[in-house]
Design an enzyme around this catalytic site. Structure first.
Site, PDB file in Angstrom:
ATOM      1  N   ARG A  32     -15.817  16.789  -1.677  1.00 53.75           N
ATOM      2  CA  ARG A  32     -14.570  16.865  -0.902  1.00 53.75           C
ATOM      3  C   ARG A  32     -13.985  18.284  -0.845  1.00 53.75           C
ATOM      4  NH1 ARG A  32     -11.478  11.393  -1.515  1.00 53.75           N
ATOM      5  NH2 ARG A  32     -13.214   9.946  -1.362  1.00 53.75           N
ATOM      6  N   ASP A 140       4.310   7.146   1.685  1.00 49.31           N
ATOM      7  CA  ASP A 140       3.020   7.623   1.190  1.00 49.31           C
ATOM      8  C   ASP A 140       3.218   9.064   0.735  1.00 49.31           C
ATOM      9  OD1 ASP A 140      -0.072   6.474   1.606  1.00 49.31           O
ATOM     10  OD2 ASP A 140       0.065   8.642   1.319  1.00 49.31           O
TER      11      ASP A 140
HETATM   12  C1  LIG Z   1      -6.341   3.266  -0.508  1.00 50.75           C
HETATM   13  S1  LIG Z   1      -4.830   3.629   0.331  1.00 50.75           S
HETATM   14  C2  LIG Z   1      -4.052   2.021   0.320  1.00 50.75           C
HETATM   15  C3  LIG Z   1      -3.320   1.735   1.596  1.00 50.75           C
HETATM   16  C4  LIG Z   1      -2.716   0.325   1.699  1.00 50.75           C
HETATM   17  N1  LIG Z   1      -1.714   0.099   0.671  1.00 50.75           N
HETATM   18  C5  LIG Z   1      -3.790  -0.734   1.618  1.00 50.75           C
HETATM   19  O1  LIG Z   1      -3.900  -1.423   0.605  1.00 50.75           O
HETATM   20  O2  LIG Z   1      -4.540  -0.888   2.570  1.00 50.75           O
HETATM   21  C6  LIG Z   1      -3.970   4.510  -0.960  1.00 50.75           C
HETATM   22  C7  LIG Z   1      -2.819   5.362  -0.455  1.00 50.75           C
HETATM   23  O3  LIG Z   1      -2.059   5.794  -1.582  1.00 50.75           O
HETATM   24  C8  LIG Z   1      -1.576   7.091  -1.322  1.00 50.75           C
HETATM   25  N2  LIG Z   1      -1.236   7.725  -2.612  1.00 50.75           N
HETATM   26  C9  LIG Z   1      -2.064   8.243  -3.533  1.00 50.75           C
HETATM   27  N3  LIG Z   1      -1.372   8.735  -4.569  1.00 50.75           N
HETATM   28  C10 LIG Z   1      -0.062   8.499  -4.298  1.00 50.75           C
HETATM   29  C11 LIG Z   1       1.148   8.782  -4.984  1.00 50.75           C
HETATM   30  N4  LIG Z   1       1.156   9.413  -6.170  1.00 50.75           N
HETATM   31  N5  LIG Z   1       2.318   8.402  -4.398  1.00 50.75           N
HETATM   32  C12 LIG Z   1       2.319   7.783  -3.206  1.00 50.75           C
HETATM   33  N6  LIG Z   1       1.210   7.491  -2.506  1.00 50.75           N
HETATM   34  C13 LIG Z   1       0.033   7.850  -3.047  1.00 50.75           C
HETATM   35  C14 LIG Z   1      -2.723   7.780  -0.590  1.00 50.75           C
HETATM   36  O4  LIG Z   1      -2.262   8.888   0.177  1.00 50.75           O
HETATM   37  C15 LIG Z   1      -3.268   6.628   0.267  1.00 50.75           C
HETATM   38  O5  LIG Z   1      -2.733   6.662   1.562  1.00 50.75           O
END
Ligand SMILES: C[S@@+](CC[C@H](N)C(=O)[O-])C[C@H]1O[C@@H](n2cnc3c(N)ncnc32)[C@H](O)[C@@H]1O
Length: 284
Positions: A32, A140
């Site tokens: 990445r 997010d």
């Molecule tokens: C795998 S996606 C899940 C999206 C959705 N909740 C779902 O289940 O389909 C994880 C998301 O968490 C966000 N994320 C990661 N670390 C985070 C943090 N510390 N605070 C807020 N969001 C975070 C990422 O940017 C990403 O968009």
């Protein structure tokens, strides 16, 4: 990448985003971050780390964005949305009938499919919710995904994942090869940047919190801290929905499972003689 560079990146990512990389994920970091380094005119990870150490905020954000997983799709896992339709919303229609207001938080909303799935589902209750104040707050860490979510424009591939055809026809308009979500559904969701590692009490309390497929990337202590703060952001009769691979078990007692509703949790309350209802074990 040297072991020291890897350790530096691991610590940076854990502290800034909660991402807990195990000791053997060098290949993931390289796959990445080498392209990111090249795009920034750097020779590789060594130079990238030097720049990060010199204090480049923009580059730090790019590194965090490159390392987070944004995978999501409409009505992901189906079951939590069935629970919402069959149990959570009907119960809240009764419980909030005097207040006529509902607050729902999607706490790691990625490119918007999850909060928009909730918004489309609430449309099914339009007659019951007439005159209610409905808030869906989608947050997010990543500004990139929030921008895409706000636009509400999805590819053919994205609308084919989880979205029933009737909802596609009802709520989207085709624009060339893309699909634009209708303005009434988009307007139901407010998108805001928020890092779950930081204080979020300013958002107020919610009737429902979806926090799905994000805590899975955090270590136990970070999960505990987030769970305990989520418990304080939830109404005493509110509901927390977690992802299929996530659970509170062995981490916190601030929540208890909804019987027969897999993936759903409620605040774990005790009745304190002096101060009324109190959360069980929700420090941190
Ligand atoms: C795998 S996606 C899940 C999206 C959705 N909740 C779902 O289940 O389909 C994880 C998301 O968490 C966000 N994320 C990661 N670390 C985070 C943090 N510390 N605070 C807020 N969001 C975070 C990422 O940017 C990403 O968009």
């Amino acid at each position: 990448m040297t072991p020291l560079d890897y350790e530096y990146l691991r610590r940076l990512l854990r502290e800034r985003s909660g991402l807990d990389l195990s000791a053997d994920k060098q290949y993931l970091v390289e796959s990445r971050l080498v392209p990111l380094a090249r795009r920034n005119g750097l020779t590789g990870i060594g130079e990238l780390v030097q720049k990060l150490k010199a204090g480049s905020d923009a580059l730090t954000i790019d590194v965090i964005e490159a390392m987070t997983t944004n995978e999501t799709f409409f009505f992901r896992d189906k079951i939590p949305f069935d629970h919402l339709r069959q149990a959570v919303i009907p119960e809240l229609l009764q419980a909030r009938s005097a207040k006529r207001a509902l607050r729902i938080w999607c706490a790691a909303s990625s490119t918007g499919q999850e909060p928009y799935s909730i918004a489309m589902l609430l449309k099914e209750f339009a007659a019951d919710l007439l005159g209610w104040r409905i808030e869906i707050v989608a947050t997010d860490l990543s500004l990139g995904v929030l921008e895409k979510a706000r636009a509400g424009i999805f590819s053919q591939f994205e609308v084919q994942r989880g979205l029933p055809i009737q909802l596609l026809v009802k709520h989207f308009r085709q624009v060339g090869e893309l699909w634009q979500l209708n303005a009434d559904i988009r307007a139901m969701v407010q998108h805001r940047q928020l890092n779950l590692l930081q204080d979020f009490s300013h958002l107020g309390t919610f009737d429902v919190i979806f926090c799905r497929n994000v805590l899975i990337y955090f270590d136990q202590d970070t999960k505990l801290g987030v769970f305990n703060r989520l418990a304080r952001s939830l109404e005493p009769d509110g509901t927390l929905a977690l992802g299929a691979a996530e659970s509170i078990v062995g981490i916190t007692e601030a929540f208890k499972p909804w019987p027969e509703r897999r993936g759903l949790y409620r605040p774990n309350l005790t009745r304190d003689a002096r101060s009324g209802l109190k959360l069980v074990a929700a420090a941190g």
